[in-house]
Design a protein around this motif. Structure first.
Motif, PDB file in Angstrom:
ATOM      1  N   ILE A   1      -1.568  -3.092  -8.606  1.00 37.25           N
ATOM      2  CA  ILE A   1      -0.920  -3.492  -9.847  1.00 37.25           C
ATOM      3  C   ILE A   1      -0.271  -2.287 -10.518  1.00 37.25           C
ATOM      4  O   ILE A   1       0.839  -2.344 -11.022  1.00 37.25           O
ATOM      5  N   ARG A   2      -0.988  -1.155 -10.475  1.00 40.37           N
ATOM      6  CA  ARG A   2      -0.497   0.020 -11.189  1.00 40.37           C
ATOM      7  C   ARG A   2       0.350   0.933 -10.315  1.00 40.37           C
ATOM      8  O   ARG A   2       0.701   2.027 -10.727  1.00 40.37           O
ATOM      9  N   SER A   3       0.698   0.478  -9.091  1.00 40.76           N
ATOM     10  CA  SER A   3       1.274   1.402  -8.120  1.00 40.76           C
ATOM     11  C   SER A   3       2.551   2.072  -8.612  1.00 40.76           C
ATOM     12  O   SER A   3       2.763   3.254  -8.385  1.00 40.76           O
ATOM     13  N   SER A   4       3.411   1.326  -9.319  1.00 38.45           N
ATOM     14  CA  SER A   4       4.673   1.959  -9.723  1.00 38.45           C
ATOM     15  C   SER A   4       4.435   3.054 -10.756  1.00 38.45           C
ATOM     16  O   SER A   4       5.067   4.103 -10.726  1.00 38.45           O
TER      17      SER A   4
ATOM     18  N   ILE B   1       0.825  -1.218   0.000  1.00 41.28           N
ATOM     19  CA  ILE B   1       0.000   0.000   0.000  1.00 41.28           C
ATOM     20  C   ILE B   1       0.857   1.265   0.000  1.00 41.28           C
ATOM     21  O   ILE B   1       0.518   2.260  -0.632  1.00 41.28           O
ATOM     22  N   PHE B   2       1.990   1.233   0.687  1.00 43.57           N
ATOM     23  CA  PHE B   2       2.792   2.455   0.765  1.00 43.57           C
ATOM     24  C   PHE B   2       3.677   2.671  -0.454  1.00 43.57           C
ATOM     25  O   PHE B   2       4.506   3.577  -0.472  1.00 43.57           O
ATOM     26  N   ARG B   3       3.493   1.837  -1.469  1.00 42.89           N
ATOM     27  CA  ARG B   3       4.094   2.198  -2.754  1.00 42.89           C
ATOM     28  C   ARG B   3       3.257   3.289  -3.397  1.00 42.89           C
ATOM     29  O   ARG B   3       3.684   3.928  -4.348  1.00 42.89           O
ATOM     30  N   LEU B   4       2.034   3.503  -2.870  1.00 44.34           N
ATOM     31  CA  LEU B   4       1.160   4.543  -3.414  1.00 44.34           C
ATOM     32  C   LEU B   4       1.348   5.835  -2.632  1.00 44.34           C
ATOM     33  O   LEU B   4       1.800   5.832  -1.493  1.00 44.34           O
ATOM     34  N   ARG B   5       0.971   6.946  -3.271  1.00 36.63           N
ATOM     35  CA  ARG B   5       1.086   8.251  -2.610  1.00 36.63           C
ATOM     36  C   ARG B   5      -0.175   9.070  -2.772  1.00 36.63           C
ATOM     37  O   ARG B   5      -0.998   8.792  -3.625  1.00 36.63           O
TER      38      ARG B   5
ATOM     39  N   VAL C   1     -11.635  -5.039  -6.275  1.00 39.01           N
ATOM     40  CA  VAL C   1     -11.150  -4.673  -7.609  1.00 39.01           C
ATOM     41  C   VAL C   1     -10.311  -3.395  -7.518  1.00 39.01           C
ATOM     42  O   VAL C   1      -9.220  -3.298  -8.072  1.00 39.01           O
ATOM     43  N   LEU C   2     -10.821  -2.409  -6.763  1.00 40.83           N
ATOM     44  CA  LEU C   2     -10.104  -1.134  -6.602  1.00 40.83           C
ATOM     45  C   LEU C   2      -8.692  -1.356  -6.055  1.00 40.83           C
ATOM     46  O   LEU C   2      -7.706  -0.861  -6.604  1.00 40.83           O
ATOM     47  N   LEU C   3      -8.614  -2.148  -4.961  1.00 40.99           N
ATOM     48  CA  LEU C   3      -7.311  -2.373  -4.331  1.00 40.99           C
ATOM     49  C   LEU C   3      -6.355  -3.071  -5.283  1.00 40.99           C
ATOM     50  O   LEU C   3      -5.193  -2.677  -5.424  1.00 40.99           O
ATOM     51  N   VAL C   4      -6.856  -4.113  -5.955  1.00 38.38           N
ATOM     52  CA  VAL C   4      -6.009  -4.872  -6.864  1.00 38.38           C
ATOM     53  C   VAL C   4      -5.470  -3.958  -7.969  1.00 38.38           C
ATOM     54  O   VAL C   4      -4.275  -3.940  -8.256  1.00 38.38           O
ATOM     55  N   ILE C   5      -6.377  -3.153  -8.548  1.00 36.59           N
ATOM     56  CA  ILE C   5      -5.958  -2.240  -9.636  1.00 36.59           C
ATOM     57  C   ILE C   5      -4.908  -1.258  -9.142  1.00 36.59           C
ATOM     58  O   ILE C   5      -3.875  -1.037  -9.784  1.00 36.59           O
ATOM     59  N   LEU C   6      -5.163  -0.665  -7.995  1.00 29.81           N
ATOM     60  CA  LEU C   6      -4.217   0.322  -7.472  1.00 29.81           C
ATOM     61  C   LEU C   6      -2.849  -0.306  -7.248  1.00 29.81           C
ATOM     62  O   LEU C   6      -1.814   0.275  -7.565  1.00 29.81           O
TER      63      LEU C   6
END
Lengths: 327, 295
Positions: free
Chosen positions: B283-286, A108-112, B276-281
């Protein structure tokens, strides 16, 4: 300017605050508000965790109520359904919640920013739905009652008067621990991350690890608060841990001034008194006024009421000192 | 699940998903132009349904003007929200803006509860109450309206953003507010327009949905959340992706409930979109980490 307030005045203020805190549950002082004060203490514990995460590390969490609820439900289920000692249940809840936060913390903390807000929001709502729907364990929307009180030997915390001291003992210990963390090497690392992640990284701070550590700490605080809550009320239902609850925790932290450990008491007390004592008088209009207050506070005093008042106080002291210095 | 049932669940999923898509479009437009996530977005769906019912039922207006007027009023409320709550909050952080819009949502919902009470209302169908048969499934005329309106709105928006001056100006603000300002586009006006447009889209979803699914003062919460997930699937940037995302969520929810097995029961319906929201976020986090503006 802050050093002016420290010293004599500082210790005097702390002694006065402790004396007031100690006297609250007695009938000759604010005895009728003991229950309210207990809730303020419990909310303060959750809020401090969020202050560390948001104010010092600069990371958003819109799902803090889920950890609060996780603590509450694990404590409730273990101590009621499985007859586990309430203290052990509380400990297990804190460890489990912390472990859960640790596992989800790294991804989760890879997100900002906005995306982190969204992810924590989603996480909070998923747990809330689980609290509601896993009725065979949680009692569903109706909740579960008859959870035992905490006790030491033969001494049960079975009156609000006793629980007040229990909750505030926990609360003050947590505030002191947090104060120490903030003033330590870890605290400086957290502030560095808040300032600039790239700069923090370049001086050798493991940014990802610190974020997750503080997230785990905030989750453990929330879990402890949840356990105290169920062993106080002896009842648990999903509603106090919904999305709005997470928002309310953020608001408490904001009103107290995000980067201010002791402001958490102020934030929790303001919101609690407002919603339990003041807004009730407005009947069905309470939510409307509540929404209005959320907007007005964030528009006009985004740095927090507590910080604003502290600034005014410092300004007055500065003016006073100036006047005395003049011949 | 038989094939008839499958088509039935698929159609109801697309219908529901179209509503999510319209809400998601609103999120996307506001986010693209202002970098704000408007948590009050779902309330405009509620307003569309409730205001159109009020004009039709309580005022006694014909249906078409009632609908058009309710969309206009919703857009006006969107403008008021932006002017009073968003523009006055200067230099506000991401968290402040999120809480401001959540406060606005609570406020609007509370007022609606006071004005219209807590009962569910059902405005009349656009073209009568009836169904037709399609591949063994029964489709309500209103469902066809919902899907058709969503398709039309999506295409019109796409054309407007590609070929009109205003649409291009909005697009320019989304790409770079500074560069847009340099060529004489007023970012504040564009932000105002994006809020009005998003509110109108929400209200369109509300008036189309209410005859089939009823409306009440509190329907905005869940619809707002689903629309938000739809927009997140599109990365809050692409309108087409938000529409596809909305319909996908609708279909997945509907089929999962149709399966009625283990975690895929109606009890956990609302959790599906969130997972779905969590998975998408994640996966696309980088990728998201790079495009997110600091602060």
């Amino acid at each position: 300017m802050w050093s002016v307030v420290k010293g004599r005045w500082h210790w005097g203020a702390i002694a006065l605050m402790l004396a007031i805190l100690f006297s609250v549950p007695f009938d000759w002082f604010l005895g009728e508000y003991t229950t309210l004060a207990i809730f303020i203490g419990i909310n303060t514990i959750v809020t401090v965790g969020l202050c560390l995460l948001m104010g010092y590390t600069g990371q958003v969490s819109l799902g803090q109520a889920a950890f609060y609820g996780l603590g509450a439900y694990i404590s409730a289920i273990l101590s009621k359904t499985y007859d586990v000692n309430p203290w052990l249940a509380m400990f297990t809840a804190a460890v489990t919640t912390g472990a859960f936060a640790y596992v989800i913390g790294y991804p989760i903390f890879r997100l900002r920013g906005n995306y982190l807000a969204m992810a924590t929001l989603g996480l909070g709502m998923i747990l809330y739905i689980l609290f509601r729907q896993m009725a065979q364990y949680t009692g569903g929307p109706d909740g579960m009652a008859g959870i035992p009180y905490l006790s030491v030997g033969g001494f049960a915390f079975d009156t609000p008067f006793r629980r007040y001291f229990l909750v505030w003992g926990f609360c003050l210990s947590i505030l002191l621990i947090s104060q120490n963390i903030v003033n330590s090497r870890t605290g400086r690392a957290l502030r560095a991350i808040h300032g600039s992640e790239a700069a923090a990284e370049s001086v050798g701070i493991n940014v990802a690890q610190f974020k997750v550590k503080i997230f785990v700490l905030s989750a453990v605080y929330a879990s402890l608060a949840g356990s105290l809550w169920v062993h106080h009320l002896r009842f648990v239902s999903p509603q106090p841990f919904d999305f709005l609850a997470s928002v309310v925790i953020v608001v408490m932290a904001v009103i107290g001034g995000l980067a201010s450990i002791w402001g958490a008491i102020f934030g929790a007390a303001t919101i609690r008194i407002l919603s339990d004592e003041v807004l009730l008088r407005f009947g069905e209009w309470d939510v409307i006024i509540y929404g209005l207050i959320l907007m007005l506070v964030m528009i006009f005093i985004p740095e927090g009421l507590f910080v604003r008042l502290k600034k005014i106080y410092e300004w007055l002291r500065f003016k006073y000192a100036q006047k005395r210095a003049e011949p | 699940m038989s094939s008839d049932q499958f088509v039935q669940y698929l159609v109801s999923g697309i219908t529901q998903g179209s509503i999510y898509a319209l809400v998601g479009l609103g999120f996307t437009i506001i986010y693209a132009v202002t970098n704000i996530i408007n948590f009050a977005q779902g309330e405009f769906v509620m307003l569309g349904g409730m205001i159109s019912f009020a004009f039709f039922h309580s005022v006694g207006m014909p249906l078409v003007p009632a609908i058009l007027l309710s969309i206009l009023i919703a857009a006006a409320i969107g403008a008021v929200l932006y002017l009073l709550a968003i523009r006055t909050a200067k230099r506000a952080s991401t968290v402040s803006l999120i809480i401001i819009t959540i406060g606005a949502a609570i406020f609007i919902r509370g007022i609606a509860g006071q004005v219209w009470g807590k009962d569910f209302v059902r405005p009349p169908f656009f073209t009568g109450d009836g169904t037709f048969s399609f591949l063994g499934a029964y489709i309500h005329y209103q469902a066809l309206w919902i899907i058709g309106i969503t398709a039309a709105v999506t295409i019109l928006l796409h054309l407007a953003f590609s070929y009109t001056m205003l649409g291009k100006a909005l697009k320019a603000c989304a790409i770079s507010p500074v560069a847009a300002g340099l060529v004489g586009i007023n970012a504040r006006t564009m932000a105002l327009i994006s809020f009005m447009l998003a509110a109108a889209l929400g209200a369109i979803a509300g008036v189309a949905m209410a005859p089939l699914a009823t409306a009440s003062y509190s329907v905005g919460v869940m619809l707002g959340l689903k629309g938000f997930v739809a927009a997140a699937i599109g990365g809050f940037k692409s309108q087409i992706a938000a529409v596809v995302g909305g319909i996908t969520i609708g279909v997945v929810e509907s089929l999962a409930v149709g399966l009625d097995w283990g975690p895929f029961t109606s009890a956990y319906k609302d959790a599906i979109a969130l997972v779905v929201l969590l998975v998408i976020l994640l996966i696309r986090s980088s990728k998201l980490a790079k495009e997110e503006r600091p602060g």
